[in-house]
Design an enzyme around this catalytic site. Sequence first.
Site, PDB file in Angstrom:
ATOM      1  N   ASP A 155      32.880  50.650  35.906  1.00 56.52           N
ATOM      2  CA  ASP A 155      32.268  49.462  36.516  1.00 56.52           C
ATOM      3  C   ASP A 155      33.340  48.381  36.603  1.00 56.52           C
ATOM      4  O   ASP A 155      33.285  47.374  35.909  1.00 56.52           O
ATOM      5  CB  ASP A 155      31.086  49.025  35.633  1.00 56.52           C
ATOM      6  CG  ASP A 155      30.313  47.865  36.229  1.00 56.52           C
ATOM      7  OD1 ASP A 155      30.576  47.496  37.386  1.00 56.52           O
ATOM      8  OD2 ASP A 155      29.443  47.323  35.516  1.00 56.52           O
ATOM      9  N   PRO A 162      44.574  44.079  36.140  1.00 58.81           N
ATOM     10  CA  PRO A 162      44.368  45.093  35.101  1.00 58.81           C
ATOM     11  C   PRO A 162      43.545  46.287  35.562  1.00 58.81           C
ATOM     12  O   PRO A 162      43.609  47.362  34.961  1.00 58.81           O
ATOM     13  CB  PRO A 162      43.635  44.313  33.988  1.00 58.81           C
ATOM     14  CG  PRO A 162      43.157  43.043  34.599  1.00 58.81           C
ATOM     15  CD  PRO A 162      44.028  42.761  35.772  1.00 58.81           C
TER      16      PRO A 162
END
Length: 280
Positions: A155, A162
Site C-alpha cells: 500500500d 523511499p
Amino acid sequence: MELWFSEHQTPDLSLGLRLRRTLHREHTRFQELLVVDSEAFGRVLCLDGTIQVTERDEFFYHEMLVHLPLMAHPDPRRVLVIGGGDGGSLREICRHEVVEAAVQVEIDPAVMAASRAYLPTLAVGFDDPRVDVRVADGIAFVREHREAFDVIICDSTDPVGPAQGLFEADFYRSCRTALRPGGILAVQSESPLVNADVVRRVALGMNAAFGQSHLALGPMPTYPSGLWSYTLATAAGDPRRPLPSRPLPERLRYYTRDIHAASFLLPPFVEEILAPATEP
Ligand code: AG3
C-alpha cells in the site's frame, strides 16, 4: 477568501479541492505531510503534495487492494502490509475473521500519528488486537522473512523517494520468498492512463518474480485520471476469482464477488500496455 488545494497530477493536469480549512502541516523525516478538510471529499491526507486518502473515496481503493487477495486465498491467516500508514488497509484486513495476525511495516511514524489524530475512520485499523505495527523500511523487513505470510499487500505511495524500491523486481522476489506456499502478493500499481510506464514495469517485475501477474482495475476519483490499478501475483493458483469457501465480510461498500471477477477484465488499451510483459 476561498482556500483551495490542488494536486498537480501531471505537469498538465491538476485536481483541485475547495477547503474548509487546513488541519495539520508537518515536515517529517521522510516527506511533507498535510491534512486538510475539503468540501467535496472530507478530510484528505497528502504526502509531498499527492493525495493519499480522502474520507469520501478511500473505500474504493482499500476494499480492492485488500479483498482481492484475501478473497482469493483459501486461508489467509498471516497478512503483511507495507506502507499503508493511514490504517485503511488494516481496517479492511481485520474484517476477515480468519486473519490471525496483521503486521504493518510503515517507514514514517508521522503518517500513523496524523491518521490517529485526524482520520478516525481509517485509524480504527490500528485498534484490532491482531495488529502489530512496526516502524521500519518495508524492503529490508521483507528481505528478512521466509515463508512467513499468506498475503503481502503493498500500500505504497507513487514510485518516488523511499517507495521507489517497492516497484522493482528485486522487491517482488523478496516478497515471493517471504510468502508461504500459495501466498499472494497484491500491490497498488497506479493509473493505466497516466502511469502506463509504471503499470508495465510492475507487471514485468512481478512476472520475473512469480512467472505471471494479473492486473485489476477500479475507479479512484481523487487519484490521477480516476482509473486505478492493482496487480496480483501468486506462485500457485489464480487470484482472478474469489473463492466460494471464503466468507464475504459484512458492510462492504465497493467490493463484491462479481466486481472481483469483473475487475480483471481489461479494456484493449490496458491489454496493450501489458502486451510486451505477457507475450513470450
Ligand atoms: N497509496 C496510493 C497513493 C497513490 C496516489 N497518487 C497520487 N495521488 N498521485 C495510498 C495509500 C492509502 N492507504
